[in-house]
Motif scaffolding. Structure first.
Motif, PDB file in Angstrom:
ATOM      1  N   MET A  65       2.207   3.649   6.223  1.00 17.25           N
ATOM      2  CA  MET A  65       1.844   3.234   7.577  1.00 17.25           C
ATOM      3  C   MET A  65       1.162   4.387   8.308  1.00 17.25           C
ATOM      4  N   ASP A  66       0.459   4.056   9.387  1.00 15.26           N
ATOM      5  CA  ASP A  66      -0.064   5.090  10.254  1.00 15.26           C
ATOM      6  C   ASP A  66       1.088   5.758  11.000  1.00 15.26           C
ATOM      7  N   PRO A  67       1.038   7.067  11.235  1.00 18.97           N
ATOM      8  CA  PRO A  67       2.135   7.726  11.965  1.00 18.97           C
ATOM      9  C   PRO A  67       2.390   7.104  13.332  1.00 18.97           C
ATOM     10  N   GLU A  68       1.312   6.612  13.997  1.00 23.74           N
ATOM     11  CA  GLU A  68       1.504   6.010  15.307  1.00 23.74           C
ATOM     12  C   GLU A  68       2.304   4.708  15.226  1.00 23.74           C
ATOM     13  N   ALA A  69       2.236   4.036  14.082  1.00 20.92           N
ATOM     14  CA  ALA A  69       2.915   2.744  13.959  1.00 20.92           C
ATOM     15  C   ALA A  69       4.420   2.889  13.979  1.00 20.92           C
ATOM     16  N   ASP A 129      12.603  11.761  10.091  1.00 23.86           N
ATOM     17  CA  ASP A 129      11.335  12.118  10.716  1.00 23.86           C
ATOM     18  C   ASP A 129      10.404  10.902  10.653  1.00 23.86           C
ATOM     19  N   PRO A 130       9.891  10.412  11.791  1.00 29.13           N
ATOM     20  CA  PRO A 130       8.996   9.245  11.758  1.00 29.13           C
ATOM     21  C   PRO A 130       7.777   9.441  10.863  1.00 29.13           C
ATOM     22  N   LYS A 131       7.302  10.675  10.761  1.00 30.40           N
ATOM     23  CA  LYS A 131       6.143  10.912   9.902  1.00 30.40           C
ATOM     24  C   LYS A 131       6.493  10.711   8.431  1.00 30.40           C
ATOM     25  N   LEU A 132       7.708  11.071   8.049  1.00 26.94           N
ATOM     26  CA  LEU A 132       8.126  10.842   6.668  1.00 26.94           C
ATOM     27  C   LEU A 132       8.242   9.350   6.382  1.00 26.94           C
ATOM     28  N   ASP A 176       0.811  -1.220   0.000  1.00 22.90           N
ATOM     29  CA  ASP A 176       0.000   0.000   0.000  1.00 22.90           C
ATOM     30  C   ASP A 176       0.841   1.265   0.000  1.00 22.90           C
ATOM     31  N   ARG A 177       2.097   1.162  -0.350  1.00 25.55           N
ATOM     32  CA  ARG A 177       2.938   2.354  -0.361  1.00 25.55           C
ATOM     33  C   ARG A 177       2.454   3.315  -1.444  1.00 25.55           C
ATOM     34  N   PRO A 178       2.395   4.595  -1.133  1.00 26.96           N
ATOM     35  CA  PRO A 178       1.781   5.542  -2.076  1.00 26.96           C
ATOM     36  C   PRO A 178       2.599   5.785  -3.336  1.00 26.96           C
ATOM     37  N   HIS A 179       3.882   5.497  -3.300  1.00 29.34           N
ATOM     38  CA  HIS A 179       4.734   5.770  -4.461  1.00 29.34           C
ATOM     39  C   HIS A 179       5.578   4.543  -4.792  1.00 29.34           C
TER      40      HIS A 179
END
Length: 409
Positions: free
Chosen positions: A383-387, A373-376, A296-299
């Motif tokens: 993935m969800d940012p929390e993951a 950056d974990p969000k990146l 499910d990776r966007p790119h």
């Protein structure tokens, strides 16, 4: 054996001759028989194709209807495997819209559930069987409602945990009634496997809530329990030397199986999961840009030269099997169909290297999250940012700190 006989047994026209003889002996031969023979000859050896055509002939002359769906159902063998002929027929019929797929996966899942239930001691078994039926009904309601249903693996894992608890209660605590279970019994059971405490506690909460609603127990013994322990990552990772050894193994040793190289490189360098690799298809690859769409990776993921070489090795292995299966990772069991490799197969692909895929993937994610950056990272991996937050380390890498200090002196 005469040389002429040996030559004829390996002759590529032998399956077609056998099919023509079969067609000549049928009063109303099905239209798909000749095309099915061509499909068999392209995917199987001469001897295997002839054996399957002979077995098919017995089905076509048993007096039953020769409609594709009927033939497919009669070709299935009893037991855990429906047989190579049934798999070949299912792949052929479904790809051409002649018949619907069988319920073989559902049958196998039902058998796995039944084995777990039967392993429960007799006095405790009826409640576990009712819990299994309850989870199946809940899954059907979720499907009709359009919500996320439980998978077969989730249900089987839950039944395994309840089975283990039942065995523990009877063997260690001398209890043969769910109503006698208290919080001390559950604490003793959970203490036997501290790393699995969270997962076990979730399942036990589900089971005892169900048991209380059915008046099997009067009090929920799992209600006051908490999943104590650190919320961050506590797994095992690889050292840099171990990562270098794996990289050299998968880039320099031609004896390593192509599937091990493919899974290993994509996990080690790109943090791919086993599911992403087993579902990877040839259409997901861009040969000009050398990229791959993973899960499910966007790119699309750009592949470095060693990773692309691993992909090419697996594609060459797939080409040697002469299969129509669209997946990059094709096994002997899946080459005659179109489904992905089984989870059991993929989970053992890296056994030879000595490290499981999950450990290697966690190593890569831990490194990325603590250097970026974990969000990146979450955005790149879909993935969800929390993951990704659980991979944040609460310690300082002294080697990197020393390098930073030296660079700024």
């Amino acid at each position: 054996m005469p040389a002429e006989v040996r030559t004829w047994q390996r002759h590529p026209d032998r399956p077609f001759v056998r099919a023509e003889n079969l067609i000549a002996g049928l009063d109303n031969p099905p239209d798909w028989l000749q095309h099915f023979t061509t499909d068999l000859a392209a995917k199987y050896s001469v001897g295997r194709a002839c054996t399957m055509i002979t077995s098919l002939g017995r089905l076509l002359t048993d007096g039953q209807p020769n409609l594709p769906q009927s033939v497919l159902e009669r070709s299935r063998r009893p037991g855990r495997s429906m047989g190579s002929l049934a798999r070949a027929l299912e792949s052929f019929f479904t790809s051409r819209g002649l018949a619907m797929a069988t319920d073989q996966a559902e049958r196998l899942a039902a058998g796995r559930r039944q084995r777990r239930v039967l392993a429960v001691p007799g006095p405790l078994r009826p409640s576990v069987e009712a819990f299994s039926d309850f989870m199946i009904r809940s899954r059907e309601r979720s499907r009709r409602a359009g919500t996320l249903p439980r998978t077969d693996g989730t249900i089987e894992a839950a039944l395994a945990i309840v089975r283990d608890l039942a065995l523990f209660l009877t063997s260690e605590r001398g209890e043969e009634d769910w109503a006698l279970t208290d919080v001390h019994d559950l604490e003793a059971f959970l203490a036997g496997s501290p790393k699995a405490r969270k997962r076990r506690l979730v399942v036990l909460g589900q089971f005892f809530r169900f048991a209380r609603s059915r008046k099997i127990v009067l009090v929920d013994p799992a209600r006051g329990l908490t999943a104590r322990g650190p919320s961050g990552f506590t797994g095992t990772t690889l050292t840099l030397d171990q990562q270098r050894l794996l990289f050299r193994r998968w880039t320099t040793d031609p004896a390593v199986h192509p599937h091990e190289t493919l899974l290993g490189m994509l996990v080690l360098l790109h943090g791919a999961s086993s599911r992403e690799v087993k579902l990877l298809q040839a259409v997901d690859l861009d040969f000009r840009a050398r990229t791959a769409r993973l899960g499910d990776r966007p790119h699309p993921v750009p592949l470095d030269p060693p990773s692309w070489a691993a992909v090419e090795r697996s594609l060459a292995h797939r080409e040697d099997q002469k299969t129509d299966n669209p997946h990059v990772m094709v096994t002997r069991q899946t080459k005659s169909g179109r489904g992905p490799a089984s989870t059991a197969y993929v989970s053992h692909v890296l056994d030879a290297c000595g490290f499981p895929p999950r450990m290697i993937r966690c190593t890569r994610l831990l490194d990325l999250v603590n250097t970026m950056d974990p969000k990146l990272v979450a955005a790149a991996f879909g993935m969800d940012p929390e993951a990704t937050m659980i991979y944040l380390s609460d310690r300082i890498d002294e080697t990197r700190l020393a390098e930073w200090a030296a660079a700024n002196d």
